[in-house]
Design an enzyme around this catalytic site. Structure first.
Site, PDB file in Angstrom:
ATOM      1  N   CYS A 266       0.775  -1.114  -0.007  1.00 34.58           N
ATOM      2  CA  CYS A 266       0.099   0.043   0.082  1.00 34.58           C
ATOM      3  C   CYS A 266       0.673   1.103  -0.029  1.00 34.58           C
ATOM      4  O   CYS A 266       0.459   2.605  -0.351  1.00 34.58           O
ATOM      5  CB  CYS A 266      -0.788   0.036   0.990  1.00 34.58           C
ATOM      6  SG  CYS A 266      -0.045   0.180   2.810  1.00 34.58           S
TER       7      CYS A 266
ATOM      8  N   LYS B  82       3.058   4.182   5.776  1.00 36.52           N
ATOM      9  CA  LYS B  82       4.091   3.802   6.911  1.00 36.52           C
ATOM     10  C   LYS B  82       3.622   2.606   7.688  1.00 36.52           C
ATOM     11  O   LYS B  82       2.678   1.861   7.624  1.00 36.52           O
ATOM     12  CB  LYS B  82       3.739   5.036   7.963  1.00 36.52           C
ATOM     13  CG  LYS B  82       4.387   6.194   7.344  1.00 36.52           C
ATOM     14  CD  LYS B  82       4.538   7.189   8.581  1.00 36.52           C
ATOM     15  CE  LYS B  82       5.243   8.616   8.292  1.00 36.52           C
ATOM     16  NZ  LYS B  82       5.214   9.449   9.517  1.00 36.52           N
TER      17      LYS B  82
ATOM     18  N   HIS C 272      19.672   9.322  -4.484  1.00 35.65           N
ATOM     19  CA  HIS C 272      20.066   8.051  -4.902  1.00 35.65           C
ATOM     20  C   HIS C 272      18.844   7.246  -5.620  1.00 35.65           C
ATOM     21  O   HIS C 272      17.823   7.864  -4.972  1.00 35.65           O
ATOM     22  CB  HIS C 272      20.463   7.249  -3.664  1.00 35.65           C
ATOM     23  CG  HIS C 272      20.707   5.845  -3.797  1.00 35.65           C
ATOM     24  ND1 HIS C 272      22.259   5.407  -4.541  1.00 35.65           N
ATOM     25  CD2 HIS C 272      20.353   4.458  -3.842  1.00 35.65           C
ATOM     26  CE1 HIS C 272      22.309   4.188  -4.833  1.00 35.65           C
ATOM     27  NE2 HIS C 272      21.122   3.654  -4.357  1.00 35.65           N
ATOM     28  N   SER C 273      19.320   6.293  -6.551  1.00 33.42           N
ATOM     29  CA  SER C 273      18.147   5.895  -7.225  1.00 33.42           C
ATOM     30  C   SER C 273      18.192   4.560  -7.569  1.00 33.42           C
ATOM     31  O   SER C 273      19.375   4.113  -7.522  1.00 33.42           O
ATOM     32  CB  SER C 273      17.794   6.686  -8.604  1.00 33.42           C
ATOM     33  OG  SER C 273      18.901   6.502  -9.505  1.00 33.42           O
TER      34      SER C 273
END
Length: 349
Positions: A18, A21, A141-142
């Site tokens: 989903c 958190k 960053h990726s």
């Protein structure tokens, strides 16, 4: 490969989960099994009080505020998603009384299945919001992932003597909330095509609005505590303030601003799992009115993205602060107070 015009970005947030958190109860179980950190006198705010960001003192006059947040798409427009994700992450700095300084982008993206322009637009939206906040993008960053995720790691600056934490709320303080709640129910409704274009625009505007102006206005006021309302919902974050300060909170439901059609949509079943988890986590520490039904209880626990600031301010200054916020266009309302009664608990009226 899908074009930018064709993509329904929110559909990708269900492929691996989903994008919510981790719930507060699960998170507590994980954290309490970790070994304690070594004491450090310069760590002014860490894990102990469930605050929005960490604070590390550099000198008597200067401290770093650090936070990170990222999630899967909650709106379909990539530019709007970038703006919302940036505003959400930067908000933690404002909640601690700091000013954002630098940001790092965090990117997960299905580079072979989604048009690269989608990622460009996400980054462009975030970049515009970062500039609006007065911060500087310094890198990021990726990774290539099955579903898009985006957010920021943010570093800010604060005077160590002016840090606003959950633990500072004092009995007699008034509580001011600076944004309406209900975006969790609305973003869930988007996936079922339940919202009009105007409703999506209104919801997006609330989430993409920085808490910068509210933070600037509260700066000179006698604010004893502050938090931003995000994934654990209004009641969840208010409860952290109650437990951190050792005081009780009173929240008046009728004074809490809510976005239009929230109750109707909730009655029709569009309540996110994160909202229900929030309620289950707090229900033993909250005294709801007997006449309040389950829908209204869920709404107060709705899992928020990029919500407002919950400000605990000394009573004699509360009306002036509220008036200044409203005059500046902030959707603020006075929703309750801090009390020495029922410490560590919330009473909803």
């Amino acid at each position: 490969m899908e074009s930018n015009e064709q993509v329904k970005l929110t559909s990708y947030s269900t492929k691996g989960g989903c994008g919510c958190k981790i719930g507060p109860a699960d998170l507590q179980q994980v954290i309490r099994n970790l070994p304690p950190s070594e004491p450090n006198p310069n760590l002014l705010v860490g894990l102990d009080t469930s605050d929005d960001a960490g604070v590390y003192r550099l000198s008597d006059e200067l401290a770093l505020v650090q936070t990170v947040d990222f999630f899967t798409p909650i709106v379909d427009d990539p530019y709007d998603f970038g703006q919302i994700a940036a505003a959400n992450a930067i908000s933690d700095i404002y909640a601690m009384g700091g000013k954002p300084l630098t940001v790092l982008n965090i990117v997960a993206f299905p580079i072979s299945t989604l048009d690269k322009q989608v990622l460009t637009d996400i980054l462009r939206g975030a970049g515009d919001k970062v500039r609006e906040a007065g911060a500087t993008l310094v890198g990021g960053h990726s990774i290539d992932d099955k579903e898009p995720k985006f957010g920021l790691a943010v570093t800010g600056l604060v005077d160590p003597k002016r840090v606003r934490t959950n633990a500072g709320a004092k009995a007699g303080d008034k509580l001011i909330l600076t944004k309406p709640i209900g975006v969790g129910i609305l973003t869930t409704s988007i996936k079922k095509d339940q919202l009009s274009k105007e409703e999506i625009k209104r919801m997006t505007q609330v989430m993409a609005t920085l808490n910068k102006r509210a933070a600037e206005i509260m700066e000179p006021y006698p604010v004893n505590a502050c938090t931003d309302v995000t994934g654990f919902g209004l009641i969840g974050h208010a409860l952290e303030m109650a437990k951190g300060s050792g005081n009780g909170l009173v929240i008046r439901n009728d004074d809490v601003r809510k976005l239009p059609r929230i109750r109707e949509l909730a009655e029709n079943g569009f309540v996110p799992g994160g909202t229900k988890n929030n309620f289950n986590h707090v229900k033993d520490d909250v005294d709801f009115p007997e006449e309040m039904d389950q829908i209204d209880r869920w709404i107060l626990c709705d899992a928020v993205t990029s919500g407002g600031l919950l400000i605990s301010v000394e009573a004699e200054a509360s009306e002036r602060l509220l008036a200044e916020l409203v005059e500046a266009g902030v959707e603020a309302s006075l929703i309750g107070e801090i009390t020495s009664d029922h410490p560590g608990r919330i009473t909803v009226e």
